[in-house]
Design an enzyme around this catalytic site. Sequence first.
Site, PDB file in Angstrom:
ATOM      1  N   HIS A   1       0.849  -1.185   0.000  1.00 26.45           N
ATOM      2  CA  HIS A   1       0.000   0.000   0.000  1.00 26.45           C
ATOM      3  C   HIS A   1       0.890   1.241   0.000  1.00 26.45           C
ATOM      4  O   HIS A   1       1.891   1.303   0.715  1.00 26.45           O
ATOM      5  CB  HIS A   1      -0.895  -0.003   1.257  1.00 26.45           C
TER       6      HIS A   1
ATOM      7  N   HIS B   1       1.536  11.171  -2.103  1.00 28.99           N
ATOM      8  CA  HIS B   1       0.314  10.936  -1.336  1.00 28.99           C
ATOM      9  C   HIS B   1      -0.459  12.249  -1.311  1.00 28.99           C
ATOM     10  O   HIS B   1      -0.081  13.192  -0.612  1.00 28.99           O
ATOM     11  CB  HIS B   1       0.648  10.461   0.075  1.00 28.99           C
TER      12      HIS B   1
END
Length: 568
Positions: free
Chosen positions: A131, A177
């Site tokens: 992830h 991110h």
Amino acid sequence: MATHNYKIFSCFNRNFTITEPGPPSDIKQAFSHFSAASSTFSADHLRRFLSDHQLEDLHSIASRSDQIIHTIVESRKHDHETVANDVQGISVDEFFHFLLHHDDEFNCPLISQVHHDMNAPLSHYFIYTGHNSYLTGNQLSSDCSDLPIIKALQQGVRVIELDLWPNSTEDDIDVVHGRTLTTPVSLKQCLKSIKQYAFVKSPYPVIITFEDHLTPDLQAKVAEMTIQILGDLLYYPETDYQTEFPTPESLKGRILISTKPPKEYLESNQSNDKDNEGELPEKGSSSPDPTNELDTDDRGAPEYKKLITIHAGKPKGDDVQEDLKVDGQVKRLSLSEQKLEKASESYGPDIVRFTQKNILRVYPKGTRITSSNYRPHIGWMYGAQMVALNMQGHGKSLWYMQGMFSANGGCGYVKKPDFLLEKGLHNEVFDPKRTLPVWKTLKVKLYMGTGWSADFDQTHFDTYSPPDFYTKIGIVGVPADKGKKKTKVISNNWFPVWDEEFEFPLTVPDLALLRIQVKEHDTEKDDFGGQTCLPVSELKQGFRSIHLYDEEGKKLKSVKLLMRFQFI
């Protein structure tokens, strides 16, 4: 034999004589039995021991037994205290040393080669999944880099996630991110590193999941860049309508793309879908939303859509039952750990049916800002193929992941058990919440440990004395298969001998992991002495040498346990 000297307050000395233990009584009995009470063990004796006691494959035994005996006898020339050099068998001490110390396929607890059927569709496998694979640390402010991607691929991870955003000038693509303070890395660098390291650990396919936030123009640029960098390694289907996924065997040496098709991504973003793989919206964020005024029917990059092998999507609302319906075209669905837990309360059988043909990806909730992880069994119990963990995190959850994917030769693909792939006479499927009768019982005997004195400083565990080791052994699996045991503490000894046996009744052994952790007893907080997790379904019976790993999952150079496994 060795003497360890510990100083107390710089004026008193404490001396401890440390002796490495000899063979346990069980090994002496096995030696006597298979050697017909002879004082030496021949190649024939070893073949019979490996076949009848260790239950090893007959073909590999025949080709290796003579070589093993020859190697041990040759090493005797460097040790004048052992049996005379002209004796062609091995002694009980050499037999014990072979079982504990030699790094041989006959000592290790798992089969080291790929042995599962690799010709089933991708949906029939658990797949080693990361992830936010580009993050070096926490989810809010760490650097983005290709180095964690390289490390993950070197460890055998097969699914790499990249979050794609426009760069500051909106003419190129960053991996970052979104809506956080993380610093970006270029998509080009990430793709180059994936190409270079994709198959250093395993030849089976690497899947790149794109979580994209791009305009159609930038999506087209991603397609061009991906084709240019990955070249012949890139696989994509001839048609975007698939009724079954390809097989890992047919995709060896290939790289696949999984993401939402452009139109579906734009529609979900317009519907104010904020569930973007745990991204944290930041107040006053100026991150561009490229889909505010886009016509989702006319805009989109066809060359980008063409590259997608595994079409992805997310639930359209809180109730996911509609999304779990199985139709003709296969797809991937992404659920956060909370959504999966909630869905499993009402729709457990629907999830299992969905994962028999389609792919389910589970990812950490957005509040795990320190890159912590959830227990991966939450997904595996329901057949979820891509249970995604933060590989830069550490702790038990990651140990379980590493244990699961040590199966099948560590290739990153583990065939799901048949009960997760089959339907009953009345279309019923496996229900992990239903308690089943005990299928088999695992007997675990822990004899001893060795190697800490070689890998650690004399005062690493205790300043004034040798360590006080004990071992915790447990089962992690379906709710009914949870058990914890603990050995006694062996005081002041670098070579602890426990000689204790435990039993673990198992209802679903195919989903069970054997968790082993050595700790050093202390008056305040116990010190870490090594750990490993082993898939129960792959455990080889008999005496086994068990390597231990550090808290990050790196193998300790010398630390091992001598254990015996039996199924009854």
